[in-house]
Design an enzyme around this catalytic site. Sequence first.
Site, PDB file in Angstrom:
ATOM      1  N   HIS A 190      12.291  -2.846  -8.635  1.00 39.73           N
ATOM      2  CA  HIS A 190      13.277  -3.871  -9.012  1.00 39.73           C
ATOM      3  C   HIS A 190      14.694  -3.331  -8.993  1.00 39.73           C
ATOM      4  CE1 HIS A 190       9.341  -5.075 -10.570  1.00 39.73           C
ATOM      5  NE2 HIS A 190       9.718  -6.269 -10.176  1.00 39.73           N
TER       6      HIS A 190
ATOM      7  N   ASP B  89      -3.286 -11.711  -5.142  1.00 37.34           N
ATOM      8  CA  ASP B  89      -2.297 -11.491  -6.204  1.00 37.34           C
ATOM      9  C   ASP B  89      -2.462 -12.493  -7.338  1.00 37.34           C
ATOM     10  OD1 ASP B  89      -0.944  -9.423  -4.853  1.00 37.34           O
ATOM     11  OD2 ASP B  89       0.149 -10.888  -3.642  1.00 37.34           O
TER      12      ASP B  89
ATOM     13  N   HIS C  88      -3.201  -7.760  -7.782  1.00 35.77           N
ATOM     14  CA  HIS C  88      -1.939  -7.195  -8.250  1.00 35.77           C
ATOM     15  C   HIS C  88      -1.384  -8.028  -9.385  1.00 35.77           C
ATOM     16  CE1 HIS C  88       2.120  -5.702  -8.397  1.00 35.77           C
ATOM     17  NE2 HIS C  88       2.567  -6.919  -8.143  1.00 35.77           N
TER      18      HIS C  88
ATOM     19  N   SER D   8       4.635  -7.195   0.469  1.00 33.18           N
ATOM     20  CA  SER D   8       5.824  -7.581   1.231  1.00 33.18           C
ATOM     21  C   SER D   8       6.676  -6.365   1.586  1.00 33.18           C
ATOM     22  CB  SER D   8       6.646  -8.600   0.449  1.00 33.18           C
ATOM     23  OG  SER D   8       7.009  -8.086  -0.803  1.00 33.18           O
TER      24      SER D   8
HETATM   25  N1  GLN Z   1       2.083  -9.563  -2.406  1.00 34.29           N
HETATM   26  C1  GLN Z   1       3.272 -10.036  -3.058  1.00 34.29           C
HETATM   27  C2  GLN Z   1       4.459  -9.245  -2.553  1.00 34.29           C
HETATM   28  O1  GLN Z   1       4.289  -8.120  -2.216  1.00 34.29           O
HETATM   29  C3  GLN Z   1       3.183  -9.877  -4.557  1.00 34.29           C
HETATM   30  C4  GLN Z   1       4.354 -10.505  -5.231  1.00 34.29           C
HETATM   31  C5  GLN Z   1       4.306 -10.485  -6.741  1.00 34.29           C
HETATM   32  O2  GLN Z   1       3.630  -9.701  -7.329  1.00 34.29           O
HETATM   33  N2  GLN Z   1       5.055 -11.324  -7.381  1.00 34.29           N
HETATM   34  O3  GLN Z   1       5.575  -9.725  -2.533  1.00 34.29           O
HETATM   35 ZN    ZN Z   2       4.370  -7.867  -8.546  1.00 35.65          ZN
END
Ligand code: GLN
Ligand code: ZN
Length: 764
Positions: free
Chosen positions: A704, A609, A651, A443
């Site tokens: 974050h 993911d 991920h 994202s």
């Molecule tokens: N592909 C998602 C993003 O980039 C992964 C989100 C996540 O790991 N919670 O937002």
């Molecule tokens: Zn993540």
Amino acid sequence: MVLSSVLGFPRIGANREVKKAVEAYWAGKISADDLTKAAAEVKKTSWTTVKAKGVDFVPSGEFSLYDHVLDHSAAFNVIPKRYVGLGLSPLDVYFAIGRGRQSEGVDVPASEMKKWFDSNYHFVVPEFSDETDFKLNFNKAVEEFKEAQAAGVNTRPVVFGPISFLVLGKASKDAKPGFQPISLLSKLIPVYETLLADLKAAGAEWVQVDEPILVLDKAATLESQYASTYAALSKVAPKILLTTYFARLDSNLAYVAKLPVAGLHIDLDRAPAQLDEVLAAIKPTSIVLSLGLVSGRNIWKTDFAAAIKTGQKAIDALGQDRVIVATSSSLLHTPVTLASENKLTPEQKDWFSFALEKAAEVATIAAVLSGSQDAAVAAALEENKVSIAKRREFESTSDDTVRKRVAAITLDQLERKSPFTTRKEIQAKHLNLPKFPTTTIGSFPQTKEIRQARAKLGKGELTQEQYEDFIKKEIETVVRFQERIGLDLLVHGEPERNDMVQYFGEQLQGFVFTQNAWVQSYGSRYVRPPIIVSDVSRPSPMTVKWSSYAQSLTKKPMKGMLTGPVTILNWSFPRADVSRELQSKQLALALRDEVIDLEKAGISAIQVDEPAIREGLPLRRSDWDAYLKWAVDSFKLATAGVTDQLQTHSHFCYSDFDDIFPSIQRLDADVISIEASKSDMKLLNTFKQYGYSNQIGPGVYDIHSPRVPGGQEIKDRLKSMLEILPDSLLFVNPDCGLKTRGWKETEASLVNLVEAAKWARENY
Ligand code: GLN
Ligand code: ZN
């Protein structure tokens, strides 16, 4: 007579009053008094409406403005030093611990949050040290008990148990090496004695003491602590209902049944098989058994006939006066009421039961078990029979194509054609990525404009076509940006997604969505999980349009982006009539088709993911293998249907892999990206130690926080990573998606990331 009980109620309020008031207070729009008043209204409504449903034991004291564990820590003066002496009011100290604070010279980060057992709720982890000075800053249990009394409801207060409190906490940074929170138990007990004695003096007959850690393996070593603690507390407290939930007592039952408590609550939704053992163990005692028959974790109507049968079994063993019918856990994990849903069809609405409806369920089941001749009870019983029969009928109309496909899954569908080493070479040629390829997690900033466009589409102010044009422009901006700063493996940025689960649920067959079914995730953050109601399938491609459009804009390789089967399952309300394994495999097959379609459309890397694969781990270790088997198989099923030249990515937002490492390897993703910027390099050593063989992108900075990592900082990080990992296996990426970030810090951070990767290419 069989009594009924609810263990806890959602806090948000039927119209999100508490969430709104808390956020308004944070924004300085309302005073602390206004906030207290708003909360008092919601509490009063909860007590009186639950009572009005006929519930005998109505809970109080479990309400919270942020988190009940944090409330408990604040009440017991367990306040980390960094929040003391900042000149803040107690309420602001409380919120500062929960969410951090940056204002008027105060700059403190939030305390650590952790998942509450296997739920999607997060609690604020208490911090203890040898110097922890327990004292009762306030007695929330007594205050709310009295508040409820004033509202005309005699409640059974809820208190977080002392041993769970210590065991779920951690040693603070300034604690002596080797310090264990449980060593504070003897200091803590006298404070509980005061709290509980006050509660008795205030007129409480019973108190619900939550000891959820009793369902964990680690409680096996705490027998003597439990014995001494509850011997002491039972002398001064109201009648104690020792409360467990989310899993089974197992071997801990042997000592729990000997504790001098008046009642024991067990979860028969999550762990129905424990009933016989528990009945046998407590039969010779005088312990009252609270049967958790109505699920506190899902939204399905309880099958009264089945619950009554179980209840009767307990009555046969113990007698009516020793049986209570209860929710399996607090109803915190369910939405407030079905009455707020206007878009579900009447057929669908009839399947569900939210918190308030569940309160009515425990009352009805208890009434039936007490032999009630009441006409309303008989009518409720009959109505339930009809609803359950209709739901069963719906369940029996399965999607044969999907069922057959799941039954026909073969082992070779789970495996890629060639082993990783062969694939790696083929992919290197095909993708033509440089050494230390740079990429992102998917994202890009979800800006106000994007959210507005989506809202306008919902309101009909934008046509589908206008909305799609808008999304395409967003994708183009993200692609051009990535080309400009020199990233290697591009993404389309996910502007079309409201949420990484809802977006897929909406396109799959088998899901329904609610308008108001909010469930607390943490603090004032609530989610609205989709509900899986039937067999899952994919009527048509879900992301191919966006990924291939993005690929058409650039010569660089574009990474397709999907949410994995286990994560979609974990972040939804699953069906209760079939196994999670079946649901996960159905999702996996739908995703497998999507992955294959993406490859056909010319996409050469696809990320699936799975951030929730770890949180889905069962609470008991002996159940792990079975779960990991189907969870990993689901991921493999979703991703293995492609040719060797397609590079699969996955991920995870976390890095605590130590205990599930072989499963991570078994996923056989060509590349995994993980959190590594907050944790130290210990993690990478684990990978090395286990001989992990595929490619890894350990996050080189923490997304974050709005903080921009310096170029040197990233280089240093890469340097230490390369001391551990072979250079041929390393990808360079942030530690999670960028959707919550602003563009400014995103650009600055990624420019530094690209520069650091270039530096690495020159130096390694
Ligand atoms: N592909 C998602 C993003 O980039 C992964 C989100 C996540 O790991 N919670 O937002
Ligand atoms: Zn993540």
